[in-house]
Design a protein around this motif. Structure first.
Motif, PDB file in Angstrom:
ATOM      1  N   THR A 197      70.980  42.401  38.479  1.00 43.52           N
ATOM      2  CA  THR A 197      71.344  43.775  38.813  1.00 43.52           C
ATOM      3  C   THR A 197      71.362  44.591  37.542  1.00 43.52           C
ATOM      4  O   THR A 197      71.562  44.072  36.449  1.00 43.52           O
ATOM      5  N   PHE A 198      71.112  45.875  37.700  1.00 40.44           N
ATOM      6  CA  PHE A 198      71.182  46.748  36.527  1.00 40.44           C
ATOM      7  C   PHE A 198      71.574  48.155  36.943  1.00 40.44           C
ATOM      8  O   PHE A 198      71.331  48.584  38.068  1.00 40.44           O
ATOM      9  N   ASP A 199      72.181  48.874  35.998  1.00 38.99           N
ATOM     10  CA  ASP A 199      72.620  50.244  36.254  1.00 38.99           C
ATOM     11  C   ASP A 199      71.650  51.216  35.609  1.00 38.99           C
ATOM     12  O   ASP A 199      71.040  50.916  34.593  1.00 38.99           O
ATOM     13  N   LEU A 200      71.568  52.367  36.220  1.00 37.93           N
ATOM     14  CA  LEU A 200      70.708  53.403  35.656  1.00 37.93           C
ATOM     15  C   LEU A 200      71.488  54.696  35.568  1.00 37.93           C
ATOM     16  O   LEU A 200      72.417  54.912  36.350  1.00 37.93           O
ATOM     17  N   PRO A 201      71.134  55.562  34.626  1.00 40.41           N
ATOM     18  CA  PRO A 201      71.750  56.895  34.635  1.00 40.41           C
ATOM     19  C   PRO A 201      71.424  57.591  35.957  1.00 40.41           C
ATOM     20  O   PRO A 201      70.371  57.326  36.542  1.00 40.41           O
ATOM     21  N   PRO A 202      72.323  58.459  36.423  1.00 43.42           N
ATOM     22  CA  PRO A 202      72.173  59.037  37.771  1.00 43.42           C
ATOM     23  C   PRO A 202      70.791  59.613  38.061  1.00 43.42           C
ATOM     24  O   PRO A 202      70.254  59.417  39.142  1.00 43.42           O
ATOM     25  N   ARG A 203      70.194  60.298  37.072  1.00 42.19           N
ATOM     26  CA  ARG A 203      68.914  60.938  37.368  1.00 42.19           C
ATOM     27  C   ARG A 203      67.829  59.904  37.633  1.00 42.19           C
ATOM     28  O   ARG A 203      67.036  60.027  38.563  1.00 42.19           O
ATOM     29  N   ASP A 204      67.816  58.858  36.796  1.00 42.11           N
ATOM     30  CA  ASP A 204      66.843  57.799  36.996  1.00 42.11           C
ATOM     31  C   ASP A 204      67.103  57.078  38.309  1.00 42.11           C
ATOM     32  O   ASP A 204      66.179  56.716  39.037  1.00 42.11           O
ATOM     33  N   ALA A 205      68.386  56.870  38.606  1.00 36.77           N
ATOM     34  CA  ALA A 205      68.738  56.151  39.828  1.00 36.77           C
ATOM     35  C   ALA A 205      68.240  56.931  41.042  1.00 36.77           C
ATOM     36  O   ALA A 205      67.687  56.359  41.984  1.00 36.77           O
ATOM     37  N   GLU A 206      68.399  58.226  40.966  1.00 35.43           N
ATOM     38  CA  GLU A 206      67.961  59.059  42.076  1.00 35.43           C
ATOM     39  C   GLU A 206      66.450  58.910  42.247  1.00 35.43           C
ATOM     40  O   GLU A 206      65.928  58.780  43.347  1.00 35.43           O
ATOM     41  N   TRP A 207      65.775  58.884  41.139  1.00 36.21           N
ATOM     42  CA  TRP A 207      64.318  58.765  41.145  1.00 36.21           C
ATOM     43  C   TRP A 207      63.872  57.427  41.736  1.00 36.21           C
ATOM     44  O   TRP A 207      62.999  57.363  42.597  1.00 36.21           O
ATOM     45  N   VAL A 208      64.516  56.363  41.283  1.00 32.66           N
ATOM     46  CA  VAL A 208      64.176  55.038  41.790  1.00 32.66           C
ATOM     47  C   VAL A 208      64.449  54.984  43.291  1.00 32.66           C
ATOM     48  O   VAL A 208      63.629  54.501  44.075  1.00 32.66           O
ATOM     49  N   GLY A 209      65.596  55.535  43.687  1.00 32.53           N
ATOM     50  CA  GLY A 209      65.950  55.524  45.104  1.00 32.53           C
ATOM     51  C   GLY A 209      64.866  56.167  45.947  1.00 32.53           C
ATOM     52  O   GLY A 209      64.492  55.658  46.999  1.00 32.53           O
ATOM     53  N   ARG A 210      64.314  57.257  45.428  1.00 26.88           N
ATOM     54  CA  ARG A 210      63.295  57.969  46.188  1.00 26.88           C
ATOM     55  C   ARG A 210      61.991  57.183  46.263  1.00 26.88           C
ATOM     56  O   ARG A 210      61.207  57.336  47.166  1.00 26.88           O
ATOM     57  N   ASN A 211      61.752  56.353  45.254  1.00 28.95           N
ATOM     58  CA  ASN A 211      60.459  55.678  45.181  1.00 28.95           C
ATOM     59  C   ASN A 211      60.535  54.181  45.466  1.00 28.95           C
ATOM     60  O   ASN A 211      59.606  53.438  45.142  1.00 28.95           O
ATOM     61  N   LEU A 212      61.659  53.782  46.085  1.00 29.27           N
ATOM     62  CA  LEU A 212      61.825  52.349  46.357  1.00 29.27           C
ATOM     63  C   LEU A 212      60.633  51.761  47.098  1.00 29.27           C
ATOM     64  O   LEU A 212      60.150  50.681  46.773  1.00 29.27           O
ATOM     65  N   SER A 213      60.142  52.501  48.090  1.00 33.30           N
ATOM     66  CA  SER A 213      59.109  51.905  48.935  1.00 33.30           C
ATOM     67  C   SER A 213      57.815  51.665  48.154  1.00 33.30           C
ATOM     68  O   SER A 213      57.156  50.648  48.352  1.00 33.30           O
ATOM     69  N   ILE A 214      57.492  52.566  47.231  1.00 33.11           N
ATOM     70  CA  ILE A 214      56.276  52.333  46.434  1.00 33.11           C
ATOM     71  C   ILE A 214      56.467  51.093  45.573  1.00 33.11           C
ATOM     72  O   ILE A 214      55.589  50.244  45.460  1.00 33.11           O
ATOM     73  N   LEU A 215      57.655  51.004  44.973  1.00 35.70           N
ATOM     74  CA  LEU A 215      57.924  49.862  44.106  1.00 35.70           C
ATOM     75  C   LEU A 215      57.822  48.565  44.891  1.00 35.70           C
ATOM     76  O   LEU A 215      57.227  47.583  44.440  1.00 35.70           O
ATOM     77  N   GLN A 216      58.372  48.579  46.090  1.00 37.94           N
ATOM     78  CA  GLN A 216      58.330  47.364  46.902  1.00 37.94           C
ATOM     79  C   GLN A 216      56.900  47.019  47.283  1.00 37.94           C
ATOM     80  O   GLN A 216      56.497  45.865  47.270  1.00 37.94           O
ATOM     81  N   LYS A 217      56.143  48.061  47.590  1.00 37.16           N
ATOM     82  CA  LYS A 217      54.755  47.833  47.964  1.00 37.16           C
ATOM     83  C   LYS A 217      53.967  47.203  46.811  1.00 37.16           C
ATOM     84  O   LYS A 217      52.988  46.495  47.007  1.00 37.16           O
ATOM     85  N   MET A 218      54.431  47.471  45.609  1.00 40.42           N
ATOM     86  CA  MET A 218      53.764  46.909  44.430  1.00 40.42           C
ATOM     87  C   MET A 218      54.149  45.479  44.149  1.00 40.42           C
ATOM     88  O   MET A 218      53.690  44.899  43.176  1.00 40.42           O
ATOM     89  N   GLY A 219      55.046  44.943  44.952  1.00 42.75           N
ATOM     90  CA  GLY A 219      55.446  43.560  44.729  1.00 42.75           C
ATOM     91  C   GLY A 219      56.711  43.435  43.898  1.00 42.75           C
ATOM     92  O   GLY A 219      57.036  42.361  43.406  1.00 42.75           O
ATOM     93  N   ILE A 220      57.422  44.550  43.718  1.00 45.06           N
ATOM     94  CA  ILE A 220      58.685  44.496  42.992  1.00 45.06           C
ATOM     95  C   ILE A 220      59.816  44.451  44.026  1.00 45.06           C
ATOM     96  O   ILE A 220      59.970  45.396  44.800  1.00 45.06           O
ATOM     97  N   GLY A 221      60.556  43.348  44.038  1.00 44.81           N
ATOM     98  CA  GLY A 221      61.634  43.204  45.017  1.00 44.81           C
ATOM     99  C   GLY A 221      62.881  43.913  44.522  1.00 44.81           C
ATOM    100  O   GLY A 221      63.741  43.337  43.874  1.00 44.81           O
ATOM    101  N   ILE A 222      62.966  45.209  44.823  1.00 45.65           N
ATOM    102  CA  ILE A 222      64.091  45.976  44.290  1.00 45.65           C
ATOM    103  C   ILE A 222      64.812  46.670  45.444  1.00 45.65           C
ATOM    104  O   ILE A 222      64.171  47.122  46.394  1.00 45.65           O
ATOM    105  N   GLU A 223      66.138  46.692  45.369  1.00 43.95           N
ATOM    106  CA  GLU A 223      66.886  47.444  46.379  1.00 43.95           C
ATOM    107  C   GLU A 223      68.181  47.997  45.795  1.00 43.95           C
ATOM    108  O   GLU A 223      68.627  47.536  44.730  1.00 43.95           O
ATOM    109  N   GLY A 224      68.751  48.974  46.489  1.00 48.82           N
ATOM    110  CA  GLY A 224      69.987  49.593  46.027  1.00 48.82           C
ATOM    111  C   GLY A 224      71.136  48.591  46.125  1.00 48.82           C
ATOM    112  O   GLY A 224      71.183  47.757  47.023  1.00 48.82           O
ATOM    113  N   PHE A 225      72.082  48.693  45.170  1.00 49.29           N
ATOM    114  CA  PHE A 225      73.174  47.719  45.125  1.00 49.29           C
ATOM    115  C   PHE A 225      74.435  48.430  44.655  1.00 49.29           C
ATOM    116  O   PHE A 225      75.153  47.967  43.805  1.00 49.29           O
TER     117      PHE A 225
END
Ligand code: ADP
Ligand code: MG
Length: 597
Positions: free
Chosen positions: A463-491
């Motif tokens: 698990t890792f923390d991100l500054p709020p702005r980056d976190a917001e960005w990652v949250g919005r792009n989770l599906s692209i990241l997952q589609k790329m083979g990165i197993g990432i989810e909000g925690f």
């Protein structure tokens, strides 16, 4: 007391002229367009001193009778449209009825014109917008317009002109546009008493480009694949991937026969070329769009350079798709090119492993040419500094089967990075790193389009923390990241869990990997459209994690790398547009060795 006055006609014309006639090249443009609209088969252009001292355009078009000739100098006098409704579907280059009066109001102007069957023609002489002489003229049928001493009566304007050379170049560019846009018309261009070019009427665009730019350019162009489009017709020739220019000078686009500048089309070209174009470079295009005149508005700018599309999205998509398909279709010729020379069978691959005998005679010579630190013949070991490794040597681990479909012949590897190959044209250098990037990129893209990228589970999810702005960005792009083979989810609010990575990445530290990907993503999302973000991101990520430049590859791996590369849709440049291979032709070598002038 009233303060508003109607401007005298001459002044009004000069004001209007400011927009139509910016520089000598605009005079040339307007006059040639008139000639084309008049059905000319042949147009001669003569300029002196960058067109400032003289522009003369002579055509063999329909000419005018005297009344029309006089009327053509009135503002808003045109034979090309009659009503506001006609504005909605303009089929001619001109329509505003402004060019002749504008040019005549800012120069010493002479027009002679004659209809084909008329006994006599008409000559008009106008100075600064005032008609001085009207008389019979005896020229050949057609029209001849001369504008001398441009802006002689508007010194402020004259000051804005550039050097004669620059103005000449602008004119020449304008002429090239018109000549490419109308291959069936003959053009001759004389500059300061020197014939610059003389183009015979051409059967098609292909011939016109050859006449204007030579065979060398022509060979690097592909016919545009505009199949499968309705409502819009796309044709022409465009540069293969790898052909680019530092300026937009050869990025020509025509809409219904008119050379235009359109941000929509410029963006579409860039997007169509996408990774086939190096950053900051421009493609070479001779692209023709034909669509219902009612769906384009050309009445946007007095110089009629700009157009507006009724459905810009459809136009953009059509252009992007046909460019892509054209570039990908160009691939097969490349594979053809990279076939091994017919005269020599592919020797090194056929040799039995562990008997590194047959070709020993050859490589040491190459190594010797490279100086000390080259290939060590006796030990058969490459010097780590600057090495040419022989195929037999790194092939020695695995038996190789004879492969009849071989398209290339590997000579060796230079500096652990460049694969040297031979093909029918001579020497080819392949940048392993760029090649690997391209292969991974296309593989990844294909998998994303199909069903997803295979990923590899991490031993321990992190698990890792991100500054709020980056976190917001990652949250919005989770599906692209997952589609790329990165197993990432909000925690948690700004916390993420990552439990798998794309299988091929071999990243050891998922968190720092993610950090780098995020940085890439953020910079990419600032610079490109949301639509392209996914692809751009892959390209960058892949680039960072592609094989390291100096990882030694075994022969089999190199062979596979080259084969995979040639299978790619766009094998000749990496996702960032750097070349993957460079060809040095035999004739270039001959020149370098002074065997040939
Ligand atoms: P436009 O081209 O917008 O109609 P211009 O001021 O350029 O306006 O020309 C006015 C008119 O003069 C044209 O509509 C055309 O009828 C006539 N004309 C201009 N140049 C030529 C030419 N080279 N040959 C025949 N007619 C011409
Ligand atoms: Mg005109």
């Amino acid at each position: 007391m009233s303060r508003i006055r109607l401007l005298p006609d001459i002044v009004a014309s000069q004001v209007a002229a400011g927009e139509v006639v910016e520089r000598p090249a605009s005079v040339v443009k307007e006059l040639i367009e008139n000639s084309i609209d008049a059905g000319a088969r042949k147009i001669e252009i003569l300029i002196r001193r960058g067109g400032i001292s003289l522009v003369r355009v002579v055509d063999d078009g329909c000419g005018m009778d005297r009344d029309d000739a006089l009327l053509s100098l009135e503002r808003h006098a045109t034979s090309k449209i009659r009503s506001a409704a006609d504005l909605a579907a303009i089929a001619t280059l001109g329509f505003r009825g402004e060019a002749l009066p504008s040019i005549a109001s800012v120069s010493r102007f002479r027009l002679t014109t004659r209809e084909p069957n008329a006994v006599a023609g008409t000559e008009l002489i106008v100075n600064g917008g005032k008609i001085d002489i009207v008389r019979d003229g005896g020229e050949a049928p057609g029209t001849q317009v001369e504008a001398r001493s441009l802006f002689y009566n508007l010194p402020a304007r004259r000051k804005f002109l550039r050097s004669e050379n620059t103005e000449s170049r602008n004119i020449e560019h304008q002429l090239q546009l018109q000549a490419i846009g109308h291959p069936q018309i003959a053009f001759a261009f004389v500059r300061d008493a020197r014939l610059v070019f003389q183009l015979p009427p051409a059967a098609n665009l292909h011939d016109r480009i050859r006449d204007l730019y030579g065979n060398e350019l022509l060979e690097r162009l592909l016919p545009v694949n505009g199949a499968g489009l309705d409502k819009i017709e796309i044709s022409g020739l465009i540069g293969r991937a790898g052909l680019s220019r530092q300026t937009r000078a050869q990025q020509l686009v025509f809409v219904n026969g008119r050379a235009v500048e359109s941000p929509v089309l410029t963006a579409a070209l860039r997007e169509g070329y996408h990774t086939a174009l190096m950053k900051g470079q421009f493609p070479v295009t001779f692209l023709f769009l034909n669509l219902d005149p009612a769906s384009v508005d050309v009445n946007v700018h007095p110089a009629k350079r700009e157009v507006r599309f009724r459905d810009p999205t459809a136009v953009r998509e059509a252009v992007v798709n046909s460019i892509r398909r054209t570039l990908e279709g160009g691939r097969s010729d490349w594979q053809e090119k990279f076939r091994a020379p017919a005269s020599r069978p592919p020797q090194p691959i056929e040799t039995t492993p562990k008997i590194p005998e047959p070709r020993h005679g050859e490589l040491p010579q190459l190594a010797a040419a490279l100086g000390e630190g080259g290939y060590n013949v006796v030990a058969g070991v490459a010097d780590p500094g600057r090495a040419v490794v022989k195929p037999d040597e790194f092939a020695s681990e695995t038996p190789i089967k004879r492969d009849r479909n071989r398209q290339f012949q590997i000579i060796g590897i230079l500096n652990k990075l460049y694969v040297l190959m031979e093909n029918a044209d001579g020497l080819v250098l392949v940048d392993q790193h760029a090649a690997h990037e391209r292969i991974l990129f296309e593989e990844l893209r294909r998998r994303m389009e199909e069903q997803g990228v295979p990923s590899q589970k991490l031993l321990i999810p992190q698990t890792f923390d991100l500054p709020p702005r980056d976190a917001e960005w990652v949250g919005r792009n989770l599906s692209i990241l997952q589609k790329m083979g990165i197993g990432i989810e909000g925690f948690g609010p700004n916390t993420f869990k990552i439990d798998s990575l794309p299988a091929f990445l071999q990243a050891s530290d998922p968190i720092s990997f993610m950090q780098r990907v995020l940085d890439d993503l953020k910079s990419a999302s600032n610079s490109s459209s949301a639509l392209r973000l996914g692809e751009e991101m892959i390209a960058m990520t892949v680039c960072r994690h592609a094989v390291k430049a100096n990882d030694p590859l075994r022969y089999l791996e190199v062979e596979k790398l080259i084969q995979d590369l040639l299978e790619c849709d766009l094998p000749y440049c990496c996702p960032h547009g750097r070349p993957t291979m460079i060809q040095i032709s035999l004739s270039e070598l001959e020149k370098k060795f002074g065997r040939k002038a």
